[in-house]
Scaffold this active site. Structure first.
Site, short mmCIF file in Angstrom:
data_model
loop_
_atom_site.label_atom_id
_atom_site.label_comp_id
_atom_site.label_asym_id
_atom_site.label_seq_id
_atom_site.Cartn_x
_atom_site.Cartn_y
_atom_site.Cartn_z
N ASP A 129 -12.22 42.24 96.73
CA ASP A 129 -13.42 42.93 96.27
C ASP A 129 -13.43 44.35 96.82
OD1 ASP A 129 -14.26 40.65 95.00
OD2 ASP A 129 -15.53 39.98 96.66
N GLN A 130 -14.11 45.23 96.12
CA GLN A 130 -14.12 46.65 96.50
C GLN A 130 -14.60 46.87 97.94
OE1 GLN A 130 -15.84 49.17 93.54
NE2 GLN A 130 -15.75 51.02 94.79
#
Length: 287
Positions: free
Chosen positions: A132-133
């Site tokens: 995930d970012q």
């Protein structure tokens, strides 16, 4: 077209070319057929090797592969944790996407890796998995389509072991295995949830430390790799990750305090098990 050279290892001597590409490299049937038909595929210089004869250590394979640009080239910071001729393991900072979602997107780890590899005539970065970012830590990239096939198979068969650290709210159990199924939250398209009709998901948790501010440091090992798996599972036991706004985490950090600490996997091209580890970055703290 690029030409990848592979030396036959002693451990492969009893295998045929068919077995090597099917059972060790896990190349698909169609791709194996294309190699059989290619005049550029050679074994010790012969472009008509017998695919059913046993291989000998020291022989040289020349494998033709299509040169693919996995992402647009863009210079950016890159922290390399491990590299060889087949793979690249990068330490992703929080706030950076793993790879672009469209051909023109830039600013991702894959773009920066493409810039790093631009002078390597046989390599392009292909993300084997993603983070995930807001998650920091280790990401495995294959350098060519053959490597991508081999390591994607390992990921699908749960042979790539991923270990994470997280700071969470409350005092967690010392150890716990969470086996709740995960599906899409129909009320929030970008959110996942515990769902009896969702996909099987297994997370192993170990508490490393508990702090006076009612938080715990936990280590997590994934047995499956569902979207937002760790975040959903920890929220489901009422210990959401600090800073995880989407899943109810305490607003005590500038980002979700989740870090991909370690990757362990079998490297089929080296016939070795590798373990790569990295420490959490400086922003892995409570404000």
């Amino acid at each position: 077209m690029i030409m990848l050279k592979i030396e036959i290892l002693p451990e492969w001597e009893s295998q045929t070319l068919t077995e090597l590409f099917r059972d060790t490299f896990h190349l698909g049937k169609r791709s194996r057929h294309e190699l059989r038909m290619s005049q550029e595929f050679t074994l010790d210089g012969s472009n008509k090797p017998n695919w059913e004869s046993e291989l000998s250590a020291g022989q040289i394979l020349t494998v033709p592969l299509q040169k693919e640009n996995a992402a647009k080239i863009e210079s950016g910071p890159l922290d390399i944790s491990y590299e060889d001729d087949f793979i690249l393991v990068l330490n992703k900072p929080a706030g950076v996407k793993t790879h672009p979602n469209s051909p023109d997107e830039t600013g991702t780890l894959a773009n920066f890796a493409a810039a790093y590899l631009k002078h390597d005539p046989i390599s392009s970065p292909f993300a084997v998995h993603r983070l995930d970012q807001e998650t920091s830590g280790l990401v495995l990239f294959a350098k060519n389509p053959l490597s991508l096939a081999a390591f994607s198979w390992q990921l699908e068969n749960r042979n790539i072991h991923r270990i994470y650290l997280a700071l969470v709210s409350g005092k967690t159990p010392e150890t716990l295995t969470i086996k709740e199924r995960i599906g899409t939250d129909r009320h929030h398209p970008n959110k996942m949830c515990i769902s009896p009709t969702g996909k099987n998901a297994i997370t192993h948790m170990e508490r490393l430390e508990t702090y006076p501010n009612a938080t715990s440091l936990v280590r997590l090992k994934l047995e499956t790799g569902r979207t937002h798996q760790i975040r959903v599972h920890l929220a489901s036991i009422h210990h959401p990750i600090i800073g995880d706004k989407l899943y109810g985490g305490a607003k005590l950090a500038k980002r979700t305090l989740l870090h991909a600490e370690q990757l362990e996997f079998f490297h089929p091209f080296l016939n070795q098990t590798l373990s790569v580890k990295t420490r959490p970055p400086k922003d892995f703290i409570i404000d």
